[in-house]
Structure formats: structure tokens, C-alpha cells
Design a protein around this motif. Structure first.
Motif, PDB file in Angstrom:
ATOM      1  N   GLY A   1     -35.735  65.108  96.498  1.00 10.92           N
ATOM      2  CA  GLY A   1     -36.781  65.017  97.514  1.00 10.92           C
ATOM      3  C   GLY A   1     -36.156  64.542  98.805  1.00 10.92           C
ATOM      4  O   GLY A   1     -35.629  63.427  98.868  1.00 10.92           O
ATOM      5  N   LEU A   2     -36.181  65.378  99.830  1.00  9.05           N
ATOM      6  CA  LEU A   2     -35.427  65.105 101.053  1.00  9.05           C
ATOM      7  C   LEU A   2     -36.338  65.101 102.278  1.00  9.05           C
ATOM      8  O   LEU A   2     -37.088  66.045 102.516  1.00  9.05           O
ATOM      9  CB  LEU A   2     -34.337  66.172 101.248  1.00  9.05           C
ATOM     10  N   ASP A   3     -36.211  64.034 103.060  1.00  7.81           N
ATOM     11  CA  ASP A   3     -36.964  63.921 104.309  1.00  7.81           C
ATOM     12  C   ASP A   3     -36.041  63.889 105.519  1.00  7.81           C
ATOM     13  O   ASP A   3     -36.508  63.812 106.645  1.00  7.81           O
ATOM     14  CB  ASP A   3     -37.832  62.648 104.282  1.00  7.81           C
ATOM     15  N   SER A   4     -34.732  63.930 105.299  1.00 12.88           N
ATOM     16  CA  SER A   4     -33.785  63.925 106.419  1.00 12.88           C
ATOM     17  C   SER A   4     -32.604  64.821 106.075  1.00 12.88           C
ATOM     18  O   SER A   4     -32.259  64.999 104.899  1.00 12.88           O
ATOM     19  CB  SER A   4     -33.326  62.505 106.743  1.00 12.88           C
ATOM     20  N   PHE A   5     -31.960  65.341 107.129  1.00 14.75           N
ATOM     21  CA  PHE A   5     -30.983  66.402 106.933  1.00 14.75           C
ATOM     22  C   PHE A   5     -29.810  66.243 107.887  1.00 14.75           C
ATOM     23  O   PHE A   5     -29.929  65.572 108.925  1.00 14.75           O
ATOM     24  CB  PHE A   5     -31.666  67.764 107.124  1.00 14.75           C
ATOM     25  N   ALA A   6     -28.697  66.863 107.529  1.00 17.91           N
ATOM     26  CA  ALA A   6     -27.482  66.742 108.334  1.00 17.91           C
ATOM     27  C   ALA A   6     -27.708  67.249 109.747  1.00 17.91           C
ATOM     28  O   ALA A   6     -27.212  66.667 110.720  1.00 17.91           O
ATOM     29  CB  ALA A   6     -26.335  67.495 107.667  1.00 17.91           C
ATOM     30  N   VAL A   7     -28.429  68.348 109.882  1.00 21.61           N
ATOM     31  CA  VAL A   7     -28.759  68.909 111.197  1.00 21.61           C
ATOM     32  C   VAL A   7     -30.270  68.991 111.303  1.00 21.61           C
ATOM     33  O   VAL A   7     -30.929  69.592 110.440  1.00 21.61           O
ATOM     34  CB  VAL A   7     -28.128  70.310 111.379  1.00 21.61           C
ATOM     35  N   GLU A   8     -30.810  68.384 112.341  1.00 16.84           N
ATOM     36  CA  GLU A   8     -32.255  68.406 112.561  1.00 16.84           C
ATOM     37  C   GLU A   8     -32.573  68.874 113.973  1.00 16.84           C
ATOM     38  O   GLU A   8     -31.864  68.506 114.902  1.00 16.84           O
ATOM     39  CB  GLU A   8     -32.837  67.007 112.319  1.00 16.84           C
ATOM     40  N   PRO A   9     -33.641  69.669 114.142  1.00 12.19           N
ATOM     41  CA  PRO A   9     -34.480  70.193 113.069  1.00 12.19           C
ATOM     42  C   PRO A   9     -33.745  71.222 112.214  1.00 12.19           C
ATOM     43  O   PRO A   9     -32.834  71.907 112.696  1.00 12.19           O
ATOM     44  CB  PRO A   9     -35.642  70.844 113.828  1.00 12.19           C
ATOM     45  N   MET A  10     -34.124  71.313 110.944  1.00 14.49           N
ATOM     46  CA  MET A  10     -33.519  72.299 110.048  1.00 14.49           C
ATOM     47  C   MET A  10     -33.894  73.699 110.533  1.00 14.49           C
ATOM     48  O   MET A  10     -35.046  73.966 110.871  1.00 14.49           O
ATOM     49  CB  MET A  10     -34.033  72.084 108.623  1.00 14.49           C
ATOM     50  N   THR A  11     -32.910  74.560 110.590  1.00 11.87           N
ATOM     51  CA  THR A  11     -33.164  75.934 111.034  1.00 11.87           C
ATOM     52  C   THR A  11     -33.193  76.883 109.835  1.00 11.87           C
ATOM     53  O   THR A  11     -32.481  76.679 108.845  1.00 11.87           O
ATOM     54  CB  THR A  11     -32.085  76.403 112.023  1.00 11.87           C
ATOM     55  N   ALA A  12     -34.030  77.891 109.914  1.00 10.34           N
ATOM     56  CA  ALA A  12     -34.135  78.891 108.852  1.00 10.34           C
ATOM     57  C   ALA A  12     -33.228  80.077 109.162  1.00 10.34           C
ATOM     58  O   ALA A  12     -33.054  80.423 110.326  1.00 10.34           O
ATOM     59  CB  ALA A  12     -35.584  79.351 108.731  1.00 10.34           C
ATOM     60  N   PRO A  13     -32.631  80.704 108.157  1.00 10.21           N
ATOM     61  CA  PRO A  13     -32.719  80.310 106.749  1.00 10.21           C
ATOM     62  C   PRO A  13     -31.748  79.166 106.436  1.00 10.21           C
ATOM     63  O   PRO A  13     -30.698  79.059 107.066  1.00 10.21           O
ATOM     64  CB  PRO A  13     -32.309  81.586 106.020  1.00 10.21           C
ATOM     65  N   HIS A  14     -32.116  78.342 105.470  1.00  9.50           N
ATOM     66  CA  HIS A  14     -31.269  77.251 105.017  1.00  9.50           C
ATOM     67  C   HIS A  14     -31.113  77.374 103.505  1.00  9.50           C
ATOM     68  O   HIS A  14     -32.063  77.762 102.818  1.00  9.50           O
ATOM     69  CB  HIS A  14     -31.908  75.910 105.380  1.00  9.50           C
ATOM     70  N   PRO A  15     -29.937  77.054 102.955  1.00 12.96           N
ATOM     71  CA  PRO A  15     -29.741  77.183 101.501  1.00 12.96           C
ATOM     72  C   PRO A  15     -30.770  76.426 100.670  1.00 12.96           C
ATOM     73  O   PRO A  15     -31.105  76.844  99.557  1.00 12.96           O
ATOM     74  CB  PRO A  15     -28.333  76.616 101.290  1.00 12.96           C
TER      75      PRO A  15
END
Length: 309
Positions: A254-268
Motif C-alpha cells: 500500500g503506497l501513498d508516496s513515490f520516487a517521482v511525484e506526481p506519478m505519470t502514466a503509464p507506470h509499472p
């Protein structure tokens, strides 16, 4: 009449209760998604005495563009988007609204843990497609399981209290925590990785703990461990986590934070049903918005008035 000193807010708004505290200052907003260059340009234009940081990075260039700058106040608890070394070299204080969003983030962490353990998202998807999996699905019961909490500040301790209330054994790691409540068992990181059925991250991101969760640490975890991250995306090696989820070593994340934000689509991560995603909104509640705004304004004013040393 002399011009009012400026507070620059690196966002599009601030709670009315916080603005009421700043009535003797001019408040300038950077907009909803300011870039670092935007912040520099606004510093050059307005020469703020204080910056309240909501979004974007605040680095040396912004500080140099604002010779009157005395304090940088985080609208929240994590100060990794502020160049603290550059600030210290320029005599600029960096302060944070520690604990203001603790309830909100801890609740989000618990929500993600429960969503993972109970397969909330995939079961919802299956039911909407016409399936009834009562005879075939078994979720995870958290009572009696062990949760490892990395980071025992205001958020981590609140989450630990919630987990204890559900009957979970709580292991905790934090080299800076002094006294801990009786329901948190202090352990080293190696023990935490190996003994936990679920792991929740609540520590700040530093140069020393970047990619704390990686292929090596995930490999020593219990097979089927659940990972929750409501802290900073840089704590997790995302490629290693994706591989661990695909192999089943991690049963769900369950993830609420990411290496690059905002997350761009498509993402793995988008193609993985066992990864539950939320857009870094753990601390974004109506109540926390007010608490963080008020704390950020008060902290900055205290520095300017010489009360916060």
C-alpha cells in the motif's frame, strides 16, 4: 505606508485560520503546482521574509534570490524538499509542523494496511465484474500478527497504537527515539525485516536511508510480507518492490508516496492488482489542512519574533 513583509506560500492556498495569523504580512501564492524555477522567480520578485513550503523544492537559488529570508516553514513534517545545508549556511531557520498531520497519515497507513490484508480493491473490482468469491477467497487476519514500524515519531507512534489496539505485536526501529510505550518492542532493522508480517514506513528520507527497502532487505523478509509506505517514495527501491510483488515475496503493498511525484502514466505499478495506490494524500484531510497551516504560520512567526531558537 511601508510595504508589509511577504510570506511566500509554495502552493495555491492556505487555511483561513493560518491567514488570520499573518494579517500583518502580505501573502503571495506560487500556485497549485509550482516548479523550483517558479519559486526562485517569486523570491526575486517579492523578497519574502518567510516561505511556507507546501509543494516543490526550495533550494539555494531561491534562498539567494530572497536576501530578506529568515525562515522556511514546512506545511507538514517532512523537510526533505528543503535544502537544509544551504539554509544553515545562510543563517535561515528551517522549521516543520511536526505532529500536525500525525492522525491523518497514521489513519491512511492503517487504511492501506487493511486494504492489503483484506484485498479490498481487487474484491471490489471482481464484484463489479459479476464475480462472487466467498467460497474461494481468504483474507489475512491481522490480530496476532507482527507489524514492524520504521520511524517512531508522532505518526509512527500513533500508527503503532492503532496496531496494538487491533491485537498486533508491534516492533519498532528508530535510532533517535528515546522512551517508547510498553506496546512497542524496540528492535534493530535486521530483526524487524525478518520478524514482521507487515512493515509500515514512517521515517524521514535522508541520504543515509534512501532505498532502505531494496532487493536485499525484501529478500530477508517473511514470504508474503505486506509493505505500507506513507512516508517518502525515496525510501523504497520501486523496481525491487515490483519484482518482490510479482514473485509473491511481498503479498501486497500500500503506497501513498513515490520516487517521482506526481506519478505519470503509464507506470509499472498500474498493472499490479496487489499494489494499492493513493496520490500522497495521507496528510490531506480538512482537519490536517488547518492544523498544518496554523502550525506552519506560527512556527515562522516565532522565528521572526525571536521566540523559536
Amino acid at each position: 505606508m511601508s510595504k508589509q513583509p511577504v510570506f511566500l506560500v509554495t502552493g495555491g492556498d492556505l487555511a483561513a485560520q493560518a491567514l488570520a495569523l499573518l494579517q500583518d504580512h502580505e501573502v503571495v501564492y506560487a500556485g497549485k503546482t509550482p516548479s523550483e524555477d517558479d519559486i526562485v522567480a517569486l523570491c526575486r520578485q517579492h523578497d519574502p521574509v518567510a516561505i511556507i513550503v507546501r509543494y516543490s523544492q526550495v533550494g539555494a537559488a531561491a534562498m539567494d534570490a530572497a536576501p530578506s529570508l529568515k525562515v522556511i516553514s514546512k506545511h507538514g513534517s517532512g523537510t526533505d524538499t528543503i535544502d537544509k545545508v544551504a539554509a544553515a549556511a545562510r543563517g535561515i531557520r528551517v522549521v516543520a509542523a511536526v505532529g500536525a498531520n500525525a492522525a491523518a497519515v497514521a489513519e491512511q497507513a492503517l487504511a492501506l494496511l487493511l486494504a492489503c490484508a483484506k484485498s479490498v480493491v481487487p474484491l471490489n473490482t471482481r464484484m463489479r465484474a459479476g464475480h462472487w468469491d466467498k467460497a474461494t477467497h481468504k483474507s489475512v487476519e491481522l490480530e496476532g500478527r507482527t507489524v514492524g514500524v520504521v520511524g517512531l515519531g508522532a505518526i509512527g507512534l500513533r500508527f503503532a497504537r492503532m496496531a496494538d489496539a487491533m491485537g498486533m505485536r508491534v516492533l519498532g526501529f528508530d535510532p533517535y527515539a528515546k522512551e517508547l510505550p510498553a506496546h512497542v518492542e524496540r528492535v534493530d532493522l535486521d530483526t524487524l525485516w525478518r520478524a514482521s508480517d507487515a512493515i509500515s514506513l514512517h521515517c524521514p528520507l535522508t541520504a543515509d536511508n534512501a532505498r532502505l527497502v531494496n532487493a536485499r532487505t525484501l529478500a530477508v523478509c517473511k514470504p508474503g510480507v505486506i509493505l505500507v509506505n506513507t512516508a517518502r517514495g525515496g525510501l523504497v527501491d520501486e523496481a525491487a518492490l515490483l519484482e518482490a510483488v510479482r514473485s509473491g515475496q511481498v503479498s501486497a503493498a500500500g503506497l501513498d508516496s513515490f520516487a517521482v511525484e506526481p506519478m505519470t502514466a503509464p507506470h509499472p505499478f498500474h498493472g499490479e492488482a496487489r499494489i494499492v495506490l493513493s496520490p500522497h494524500i495521507g496528510g490531506v484531510t480538512a482537519d490536517a489542512y488547518v492544523k498544518m497551516g496554523v502550525a506552519a504560520a506560527r512556527n515562522a512567526l516565532s522565528v521572526l519574533q525571536g521566540d523559536l531558537r
